[in-house]
Design a protein around this motif. Sequence first.
Motif, PDB file in Angstrom:
ATOM      1  N   HIS A 171       9.492 -15.300   9.153  1.00 12.36           N
ATOM      2  CA  HIS A 171       9.670 -14.391  10.425  1.00 12.36           C
ATOM      3  C   HIS A 171      10.057 -12.777  10.117  1.00 12.36           C
ATOM      4  O   HIS A 171      10.901 -12.172  10.715  1.00 12.36           O
ATOM      5  N   GLY A 172       9.743 -12.483   8.795  1.00 15.06           N
ATOM      6  CA  GLY A 172       9.769 -11.188   8.578  1.00 15.06           C
ATOM      7  C   GLY A 172       9.319 -10.533   7.219  1.00 15.06           C
ATOM      8  O   GLY A 172       8.738 -11.305   6.568  1.00 15.06           O
ATOM      9  N   MET A 173      10.118  -9.638   6.702  1.00 10.35           N
ATOM     10  CA  MET A 173       9.427  -8.919   5.501  1.00 10.35           C
ATOM     11  C   MET A 173      10.187  -9.720   4.385  1.00 10.35           C
ATOM     12  O   MET A 173      11.042 -10.098   4.291  1.00 10.35           O
ATOM     13  N   LEU A 174       9.503  -9.139   3.129  1.00 13.17           N
ATOM     14  CA  LEU A 174      10.017  -9.534   1.954  1.00 13.17           C
ATOM     15  C   LEU A 174      10.056  -8.347   0.978  1.00 13.17           C
ATOM     16  O   LEU A 174       9.322  -7.754   0.991  1.00 13.17           O
ATOM     17  N   CYS A 175      11.031  -8.079   0.107  1.00 11.50           N
ATOM     18  CA  CYS A 175      11.136  -7.361  -0.914  1.00 11.50           C
ATOM     19  C   CYS A 175      10.243  -7.552  -1.993  1.00 11.50           C
ATOM     20  O   CYS A 175       9.507  -8.817  -2.089  1.00 11.50           O
ATOM     21  N   LYS A 176      10.089  -6.796  -2.919  1.00  9.66           N
ATOM     22  CA  LYS A 176       8.795  -6.826  -3.866  1.00  9.66           C
ATOM     23  C   LYS A 176       9.417  -8.098  -4.808  1.00  9.66           C
ATOM     24  O   LYS A 176       8.477  -9.060  -5.207  1.00  9.66           O
ATOM     25  N   GLU A 177      10.618  -8.228  -5.160  1.00  4.72           N
ATOM     26  CA  GLU A 177      11.049  -9.253  -5.939  1.00  4.72           C
ATOM     27  C   GLU A 177      10.942 -10.499  -5.363  1.00  4.72           C
ATOM     28  O   GLU A 177      10.244 -11.455  -5.833  1.00  4.72           O
ATOM     29  N   CYS A 178      11.301 -10.682  -4.103  1.00  3.03           N
ATOM     30  CA  CYS A 178      11.219 -12.137  -3.441  1.00  3.03           C
ATOM     31  C   CYS A 178       9.682 -12.292  -3.001  1.00  3.03           C
ATOM     32  O   CYS A 178       9.604 -13.610  -2.986  1.00  3.03           O
ATOM     33  N   ALA A 179       9.029 -11.479  -2.911  1.00  2.00           N
ATOM     34  CA  ALA A 179       7.558 -11.749  -2.453  1.00  2.00           C
ATOM     35  C   ALA A 179       7.030 -12.426  -3.795  1.00  2.00           C
ATOM     36  O   ALA A 179       5.988 -13.057  -3.703  1.00  2.00           O
ATOM     37  N   ASN A 180       7.528 -12.284  -4.902  1.00  2.00           N
ATOM     38  CA  ASN A 180       7.037 -12.890  -6.214  1.00  2.00           C
ATOM     39  C   ASN A 180       7.171 -14.529  -6.098  1.00  2.00           C
ATOM     40  O   ASN A 180       6.567 -15.214  -6.874  1.00  2.00           O
ATOM     41  N   LEU A 181       8.246 -14.862  -5.086  1.00  2.00           N
ATOM     42  CA  LEU A 181       8.904 -16.110  -5.291  1.00  2.00           C
ATOM     43  C   LEU A 181       8.491 -16.948  -4.040  1.00  2.00           C
ATOM     44  O   LEU A 181       8.298 -18.001  -3.690  1.00  2.00           O
TER      45      LEU A 181
END
Length: 241
Positions: A171-181
């Motif tokens: 339901h929303g945004m991911l930071c760059k680090e979490c977007a890799n996971l």
Amino acid sequence: MGLVTLTGLVLSSSDVGEFDKRLVILTKEAGRITAFAKGARRPNNPLVAACSPFCFGVFDAFEGRNSYHISKANISNYFRDLVLDYDKVCLGSYFLEVADFLSVEGMDERNRLALLYQSLKALESGKFSHRLLKNIYDLKTWVIDGEYPNVFNCTCCGKKGNLTAFSLKRHGMLCKECANLEAGSNISSSTLYTMQFIVSSTIEKLYTFVLNEETEEELTRILDGYRLNYRSHKYKSEEFL
């Protein structure tokens, strides 16, 4: 039955009996109401002009147990330029239908009424693409209902910076680090800023920007996905958009 004064916008109108009209009006004072206009279909009745969708003004009415009976109306905006344009009528009808479906009788619907009115004014102006208008209206409607995506922090770790992807699952945004996971769609900074502005802006300042084609397409793709997953009610007026 007592006489009350209500400020509102007509969402729908239907014939009742031989000469009467049944209206659904979104009001500042009483939320969504059902109101009857006796004799409004007679040619010389003073309520004739006030009983059409898109009419905004002040209504004097007698309050009954389950409905209101209009005695007088002072319409300040008929949105005449809007109702003469087929494409604008189609999108405007969508705005009305959404407000009708989501509003509640007896609840405080002032924000929804303000959003509807400002959206119709923006539509009538012809200054904005219809795709952008629909996106703004939908996202701000979700804000009013408290069911909008988190666009200010990472929904995994909570960080506020370096937000690069949008996750439908979270339901929303991911930071760059979490977007890799986590699975998510890459999002540009301009699209993210647009969503943040719509969510946080006052209704009066919503329609103060336009977008380039690329940003508008990305915003549409993200909101269409969110709408499909979490706001899946189908509106009849969408068939004409």
